[in-house]
Design a protein around this motif. Structure first.
Motif, PDB file in Angstrom:
ATOM      1  N   THR A  49      10.114  -0.087  12.992  1.00  0.00           N
ATOM      2  CA  THR A  49      10.734  -1.339  13.406  1.00  0.00           C
ATOM      3  C   THR A  49      10.622  -2.357  12.274  1.00  0.00           C
ATOM      4  N   SER A  50      11.384  -3.439  12.377  1.00  0.00           N
ATOM      5  CA  SER A  50      11.316  -4.492  11.360  1.00  0.00           C
ATOM      6  C   SER A  50       9.904  -5.048  11.229  1.00  0.00           C
ATOM      7  N   GLN A  51       9.250  -5.248  12.364  1.00  0.00           N
ATOM      8  CA  GLN A  51       7.892  -5.781  12.335  1.00  0.00           C
ATOM      9  C   GLN A  51       6.933  -4.795  11.684  1.00  0.00           C
ATOM     10  N   GLU A  52       7.090  -3.514  11.980  1.00  0.00           N
ATOM     11  CA  GLU A  52       6.233  -2.499  11.364  1.00  0.00           C
ATOM     12  C   GLU A  52       6.452  -2.429   9.862  1.00  0.00           C
ATOM     13  N   HIS A  89      16.353  -3.287  17.764  1.00  0.00           N
ATOM     14  CA  HIS A  89      17.157  -4.380  17.229  1.00  0.00           C
ATOM     15  C   HIS A  89      18.651  -4.093  17.373  1.00  0.00           C
TER      16      HIS A  89
END
Length: 297
Positions: free
Chosen positions: A127-130, A199
């Motif tokens: 994910t973007s956060q990861e 997303h």
């Protein structure tokens, strides 16, 4: 300070399990435990909360972790910089990519391997956060992600593509290809889409809402490969990114139609953390991403 012990410490913090950390480091568990005990003795602080098993890091361990990660990354970057003076770039370049951008990450990886024959590339779906966490923890060299919210002083970014969407269904007879589909027409089909926490799914939902439409997919999945496999059964249709279209171009069973373009298409690009000096691997990834973007202009 023993860098090997720091590697064991960061591996344990990542794996949260002594045996897995030892396996990751290629050593026995007693060897790993002895090195960690020695590190704690050197610092005069207990870093790991344990009682026959890993329970977590102590507050002192949490304070040490980012510095240990930074020291190891600086050491690796130093060695790479020295090697580059008299030889080619080597090592493993680690890229994290959101699922919607994996085909773009693959294209970048191909260019990297073409230009640097002794380099290896690892691509992980995250994910973007990861991706941001992996970059901050020096576990990734670069990321490929939507750039919305990423353009900050802490990040260097290079746009690669503007996201576009394609409707995919099972091909029936001589159904027309490449004719644009409206969002209200797409909403009338039994859809399988990525699950709501991803997303790309949020972008799709927002596009339907932009056209005053609410959808309830018949099925969800966490990968585009799974979605296409479900479409292949003939029971569902799906929506993929423009980056994924080339993976199914020319397949006899797939009817692929462009969806009405959204006026606020989101950019997908390469990101690296804005550190000085930039490591050899991160700067190489950014340079190749710029070369790719120029070739697509």
């Amino acid at each position: 300070m023993n860098l090997r012990a720091l590697r064991y410490f960061t591996a344990l913090a990542r794996e949260r399990h002594f045996a897995r950390a030892a396996d990751r480091c290629g050593v026995s568990q007693p060897t790993l435990s002895a090195a960690l005990t020695s590190l704690e003795a050197e610092l005069g602080k207990r870093l790991i909360d344990r009682d026959r098993r890993y329970l977590g890091l102590t507050p002192e361990g949490e304070a040490v972790l980012p510095w240990a990660q930074q020291m190891l990354a600086a050491h690796d970057a130093l060695l790479q910089s020295v090697e580059l003076v008299s030889g080619p770039l080597t090592g493993e370049l680690r890229i994290g990519s959101i699922p919607a951008a994996l085909p773009l990450a693959g294209a970048i990886a191909s260019l990297l391997l073409e230009a640097y024959s002794l380099l290896s590339v690892s691509v992980r779906s995250l994910t973007s956060q990861e991706i941001l966490l992996g970059l901050s923890a020096f576990e990734l060299d670069a990321g490929v992600s939507y750039l919305t919210g990423m353009q900050t002083p802490e990040v260097i970014s290079e746009p690669l593509a503007i996201d576009s969407h394609y409707f995919v269904s099972l091909r029936h007879g001589a159904s027309p290809r490449n004719t644009e589909m409206m969002w209200d027409e797409a909403a009338g089909h039994p859809l399988c889409l990525l699950h709501g926490g991803m997303h790309h799914r949020r972008i799709i939902d927002a596009a339907f809402r932009h056209h005053s439409l609410e959808i309830s997919p018949r099925a969800t999945a966490d990968s585009f490969i799974t979605l296409l496999a479900m479409v292949r059964t003939g029971q569902f249709s799906t929506i993929i990114t423009g980056a994924h279209r080339f993976l199914i171009d020319g397949l006899d069973w797939a009817d692929v139609r462009p969806l009405q373009r959204s006026p606020d298409g989101q950019a997908i690009g390469m990101i690296i953390l804005n550190r000085a000096p930039l490591g050899a691997l991160a700067s190489t990834a950014l340079r190749v991403a710029r070369r790719y973007a120029e070739s697509q202009a």
